[in-house]
Design a protein around this motif. Structure first.
Motif, PDB file in Angstrom:
ATOM      1  N   TYR A  91      -2.523   3.888  -3.619  1.00 17.75           N
ATOM      2  CA  TYR A  91      -2.340   2.737  -4.499  1.00 17.75           C
ATOM      3  C   TYR A  91      -2.295   1.455  -3.664  1.00 17.75           C
ATOM      4  CZ  TYR A  91      -0.492   6.320  -7.710  1.00 17.75           C
ATOM      5  OH  TYR A  91      -0.319   7.436  -8.484  1.00 17.75           O
ATOM      6  N   VAL A  92      -2.959   0.424  -4.145  1.00 19.87           N
ATOM      7  CA  VAL A  92      -2.796  -0.925  -3.610  1.00 19.87           C
ATOM      8  C   VAL A  92      -2.212  -1.765  -4.733  1.00 19.87           C
ATOM      9  CG1 VAL A  92      -3.948  -2.998  -2.780  1.00 19.87           C
ATOM     10  CG2 VAL A  92      -4.667  -0.762  -1.930  1.00 19.87           C
ATOM     11  N   ILE A  93      -1.084  -2.415  -4.480  1.00 19.62           N
ATOM     12  CA  ILE A  93      -0.327  -3.122  -5.508  1.00 19.62           C
ATOM     13  C   ILE A  93      -0.297  -4.606  -5.186  1.00 19.62           C
ATOM     14  CG2 ILE A  93       1.933  -3.312  -6.636  1.00 19.62           C
ATOM     15  CD1 ILE A  93       2.414  -0.359  -5.697  1.00 19.62           C
ATOM     16  N   CYS A  94      -0.762  -5.427  -6.118  1.00 18.71           N
ATOM     17  CA  CYS A  94      -0.761  -6.882  -5.918  1.00 18.71           C
ATOM     18  C   CYS A  94      -0.179  -7.574  -7.151  1.00 18.71           C
ATOM     19  CB  CYS A  94      -2.178  -7.396  -5.667  1.00 18.71           C
ATOM     20  SG  CYS A  94      -2.241  -9.162  -5.310  1.00 18.71           S
ATOM     21  N   PRO A  95       0.861  -8.387  -6.998  1.00 18.04           N
ATOM     22  CA  PRO A  95       1.473  -8.758  -5.722  1.00 18.04           C
ATOM     23  C   PRO A  95       2.404  -7.683  -5.180  1.00 18.04           C
ATOM     24  CG  PRO A  95       2.638  -9.814  -7.514  1.00 18.04           C
ATOM     25  CD  PRO A  95       1.479  -9.096  -8.133  1.00 18.04           C
ATOM     26  N   ALA A  96       2.586  -7.673  -3.855  1.00 15.88           N
ATOM     27  CA  ALA A  96       3.534  -6.747  -3.246  1.00 15.88           C
ATOM     28  C   ALA A  96       4.933  -7.021  -3.782  1.00 15.88           C
ATOM     29  CB  ALA A  96       3.509  -6.907  -1.725  1.00 15.88           C
ATOM     30  N   ARG A  97       5.683  -5.973  -3.945  1.00 14.15           N
ATOM     31  CA  ARG A  97       7.045  -6.088  -4.486  1.00 14.15           C
ATOM     32  C   ARG A  97       8.025  -6.370  -3.330  1.00 14.15           C
ATOM     33  NH1 ARG A  97       6.300  -0.428  -7.547  1.00 14.15           N
ATOM     34  NH2 ARG A  97       5.522  -0.066  -5.432  1.00 14.15           N
ATOM     35  N   ILE A  98       7.890  -7.579  -2.781  1.00 19.44           N
ATOM     36  CA  ILE A  98       8.693  -8.015  -1.634  1.00 19.44           C
ATOM     37  C   ILE A  98       9.188  -9.430  -1.899  1.00 19.44           C
ATOM     38  CG2 ILE A  98       7.502  -6.556   0.052  1.00 19.44           C
ATOM     39  CD1 ILE A  98       5.766  -8.944   0.784  1.00 19.44           C
TER      40      ILE A  98
ATOM     41  N   MET B  79       0.824  -1.205   0.000  1.00 18.62           N
ATOM     42  CA  MET B  79       0.000   0.000   0.000  1.00 18.62           C
ATOM     43  C   MET B  79       0.859   1.256   0.000  1.00 18.62           C
ATOM     44  SD  MET B  79      -3.038  -1.146   2.643  1.00 18.62           S
ATOM     45  CE  MET B  79      -1.915  -1.455   4.013  1.00 18.62           C
ATOM     46  N   GLU B  80       0.508   2.170  -0.872  1.00 16.31           N
ATOM     47  CA  GLU B  80       1.167   3.477  -0.896  1.00 16.31           C
ATOM     48  C   GLU B  80       0.150   4.514  -0.438  1.00 16.31           C
ATOM     49  OE1 GLU B  80       3.047   4.442  -4.593  1.00 16.31           O
ATOM     50  OE2 GLU B  80       4.008   2.490  -4.791  1.00 16.31           O
TER      51      GLU B  80
ATOM     52  N   TYR C 146      -8.708  -4.543  -5.599  1.00 18.62           N
ATOM     53  CA  TYR C 146      -8.061  -5.002  -6.827  1.00 18.62           C
ATOM     54  C   TYR C 146      -8.624  -6.357  -7.271  1.00 18.62           C
ATOM     55  CZ  TYR C 146      -5.667  -8.691  -4.378  1.00 18.62           C
ATOM     56  OH  TYR C 146      -5.436  -9.835  -3.678  1.00 18.62           O
ATOM     57  N   SER C 147      -9.106  -7.145  -6.289  1.00 18.73           N
ATOM     58  CA  SER C 147      -9.512  -8.527  -6.549  1.00 18.73           C
ATOM     59  C   SER C 147     -10.730  -8.634  -7.458  1.00 18.73           C
ATOM     60  CB  SER C 147      -9.789  -9.254  -5.227  1.00 18.73           C
ATOM     61  OG  SER C 147     -10.917  -8.704  -4.563  1.00 18.73           O
ATOM     62  N   ILE C 148     -11.507  -7.559  -7.580  1.00 16.03           N
ATOM     63  CA  ILE C 148     -12.706  -7.613  -8.430  1.00 16.03           C
ATOM     64  C   ILE C 148     -12.315  -7.952  -9.865  1.00 16.03           C
ATOM     65  CG2 ILE C 148     -14.682  -6.312  -9.315  1.00 16.03           C
ATOM     66  CD1 ILE C 148     -14.613  -4.666  -6.745  1.00 16.03           C
ATOM     67  N   GLU C 149     -11.253  -7.341 -10.346  1.00 10.32           N
ATOM     68  CA  GLU C 149     -10.788  -7.623 -11.711  1.00 10.32           C
ATOM     69  C   GLU C 149      -9.638  -8.617 -11.763  1.00 10.32           C
ATOM     70  OE1 GLU C 149     -13.520  -4.676 -12.182  1.00 10.32           O
ATOM     71  OE2 GLU C 149     -11.725  -4.304 -10.990  1.00 10.32           O
TER      72      GLU C 149
ATOM     73  N   ILE D 278      -3.537  -3.333  -9.730  1.00  9.72           N
ATOM     74  CA  ILE D 278      -3.282  -2.152  -8.901  1.00  9.72           C
ATOM     75  C   ILE D 278      -4.589  -1.386  -8.761  1.00  9.72           C
ATOM     76  CG2 ILE D 278      -2.078   0.066  -8.754  1.00  9.72           C
ATOM     77  CD1 ILE D 278       0.319  -1.189 -10.003  1.00  9.72           C
ATOM     78  N   MET D 279      -4.868  -0.935  -7.540  1.00  7.81           N
ATOM     79  CA  MET D 279      -6.060  -0.149  -7.286  1.00  7.81           C
ATOM     80  C   MET D 279      -5.661   1.287  -6.966  1.00  7.81           C
ATOM     81  SD  MET D 279      -8.177   1.371  -4.853  1.00  7.81           S
ATOM     82  CE  MET D 279      -7.559   0.770  -3.297  1.00  7.81           C
ATOM     83  N   VAL D 280      -6.359   2.226  -7.586  1.00 12.48           N
ATOM     84  CA  VAL D 280      -6.162   3.649  -7.322  1.00 12.48           C
ATOM     85  C   VAL D 280      -7.440   4.191  -6.697  1.00 12.48           C
ATOM     86  CG1 VAL D 280      -5.713   5.918  -8.338  1.00 12.48           C
ATOM     87  CG2 VAL D 280      -4.619   3.888  -9.314  1.00 12.48           C
ATOM     88  N   ASN D 281      -7.326   4.793  -5.535  1.00 13.15           N
ATOM     89  CA  ASN D 281      -8.494   5.411  -4.909  1.00 13.15           C
ATOM     90  C   ASN D 281      -8.876   6.697  -5.623  1.00 13.15           C
ATOM     91  OD1 ASN D 281      -9.557   3.869  -2.781  1.00 13.15           O
ATOM     92  ND2 ASN D 281      -7.895   4.452  -1.409  1.00 13.15           N
ATOM     93  N   LEU D 282     -10.161   6.914  -5.798  1.00 11.60           N
ATOM     94  CA  LEU D 282     -10.678   8.180  -6.312  1.00 11.60           C
ATOM     95  C   LEU D 282     -11.254   8.951  -5.138  1.00 11.60           C
ATOM     96  CD1 LEU D 282     -12.552   7.107  -9.595  1.00 11.60           C
ATOM     97  CD2 LEU D 282     -10.217   7.981  -9.345  1.00 11.60           C
ATOM     98  N   VAL D 283     -10.584  10.025  -4.759  1.00 15.65           N
ATOM     99  CA  VAL D 283     -11.049  10.828  -3.626  1.00 15.65           C
ATOM    100  C   VAL D 283     -11.299  12.255  -4.085  1.00 15.65           C
ATOM    101  CG1 VAL D 283      -9.803   9.384  -1.975  1.00 15.65           C
ATOM    102  CG2 VAL D 283      -8.711  11.458  -2.867  1.00 15.65           C
ATOM    103  N   GLY D 284     -12.157  12.922  -3.340  1.00 11.03           N
ATOM    104  CA  GLY D 284     -12.505  14.293  -3.689  1.00 11.03           C
ATOM    105  C   GLY D 284     -11.293  15.203  -3.696  1.00 11.03           C
ATOM    106  N   ALA D 285     -11.198  16.036  -4.731  1.00 10.52           N
ATOM    107  CA  ALA D 285     -10.071  16.962  -4.856  1.00 10.52           C
ATOM    108  C   ALA D 285     -10.178  18.075  -3.813  1.00 10.52           C
ATOM    109  CB  ALA D 285     -10.036  17.567  -6.261  1.00 10.52           C
TER     110      ALA D 285
END
Length: 384
Positions: free
Chosen positions: A220-227, A209-210, A279-282, A311-318
């Motif tokens: 951002y949620v990144i799957c798989p984690a870069r670990i 998670m970033e 992210y799991s939905i797609e 990767i999931m990107v949150n959409l939040v109010g500007a």
């Protein structure tokens, strides 16, 4: 029990975006759903069989809502636990249970639970009121920097603040709280664990998670984690240990820190579908919402593996925008490969309010991350 196209009733406490996405799955299986939320404009309203407006923290309201329900679940932790406990006594199946929620609902209680069960977590102190923290700093028992957290009613970054100097405490609510030692971490990780009443257990891959530096929200949620595989296995093992100790049924999202020495510390948990699993939905064979439904109905759990990197990107109010929402440049991001927007159905935007998310899938995680950056820089959630 016959859940499908039957008289079975599933109740959901909370009608926000998590509930709405859970309803995608109940509609797929033709499961009758009844939802309660304080807002008449809750996102769930358009997708459930029966919608009720009511206060989730009011004992009588929750009792009346749940009395004719077969299985009750929730998409938000801010619900009346005493009512859930009494509904269980009357034979209503509540998943996760009132006992699980009572452990998790208060962050101070949650942290003590980790300590008592030898689950690694950041050192912390509990305070009845925020005003007591200054005394601890003055007498030398607490030093800056540290993280302040309200023990209850925090969400989406609210109720959390990094305290670097004493004056940073000014303006904070004078409530029960904890302070946590600042951890110099490499990564913030999360693992979603699923458990059924029959104790079948499944884990999703570790995600990375970033966070937004100001709003303290996941960007951002990144799957798989870069670990490394070793760190991933350690994170999943600890997540399963937390799940077993709490004894939850349904989904449990376990948020963690990976330290500079590759140790894993549990930050906090959420007993429900979670932002880190969108992210799991797609990207997954079985998305987190279907998995939660399978778990609370004690059905066989689905395959948690990913079909592709996601990767999931949150959409939040500007910032600077409050009012009727507009998703500026959404057509441009929809033209990008592997991009799927999810709009939550909230008509009013305000700064940093979660309004939707975008999933990017690609066989190459680096390419997916690049497209995610383009998405983040292109779409804007503004007011008309």
């Amino acid at each position: 029990m016959n859940y499908f196209s039957s008289d079975f009733k599933l109740g959901i406490l909370g009608g926000g975006q998590l509930g709405k996405m859970l309803l995608y799955e109940t509609r797929k299986y033709d499961i009758f759903t009844k939802v309660i939320d304080p807002s008449e404009e809750a996102p769930c309203k358009i997708a459930c069989n029966d919608f009720v407006v009511g206060d989730l923290m009011d004992y009588d309201t929750v009792m009346n809502f749940g009395k004719d329900i077969d299985v009750l679940t929730f998409e938000i932790e801010h619900v009346n636990v005493n009512a859930l406990e009494d509904l269980e006594k009357k034979g209503v199946k509540v998943y996760p249970s009132s006992k699980t929620l009572r452990t998790i609902q208060n962050k101070g209680t949650q942290k003590l639970f980790y300590t008592d069960h030898k689950i690694p977590t950041a050192p912390f102190k509990r305070f009845a009121y925020t005003s007591e923290i200054k005394d601890s700093i003055e007498n030398g028992s607490l030093t800056t920097p540290f993280v302040w957290k309200s023990t209850q009613f925090g969400y989406d970054g609210n109720g959390v603040k990094v305290i670097r100097k004493v004056t940073d405490l000014d303006g904070l609510p004078n409530v029960e709280c904890i302070t946590e030692e600042m951890i110099p971490f490499k990564n913030e990780l999360a693992v979603i664990v699923t458990r059924t009443p029959s104790e079948e257990v499944a884990t999703y891959p570790v995600v990375e998670m970033e966070f937004h530096p100001e709003a303290n929200q996941v960007e951002y949620v990144i799957c798989p984690a870069r670990i490394s595989d070793e760190v991933a296995q350690k994170a999943q093992q600890i997540a399963v240990e937390v799940s077993k100790a709490i004894g939850h049924v349904g989904l449990l999202a376990v948020e963690m820190f990976q330290t500079q020495n590759d140790e894993i510390l549990v930050n906090e948990v959420a007993p429900r579908p979670h932002n880190s699993g969108h992210y799991s939905i797609e990207a997954s064979y079985t998305n987190q919402f279907e998995q939660h439904l399978r778990a609370i109905l004690d059905l066989p759990l689905g395959n948690t593996n990913s079909k592709v990197a996601g990767i999931m990107v949150n959409l939040v109010g500007a910032e600077g925008h409050t009012g009727n929402v507009k998703y500026k440049n959404i057509e441009e991001i929809m033209a990008l490969p592997g991009v799927t927007p999810h709009i939550y159905g909230k008509k009013q935007t305000r700064p940093f309010r979660k309004m939707g998310h975008v999933t990017i899938v690609n066989e190459d995680i680096a390419k997916a991350r690049s497209i995610a950056e383009e998405v983040k820089n292109t779409i804007k959630v503004v007011s008309i």
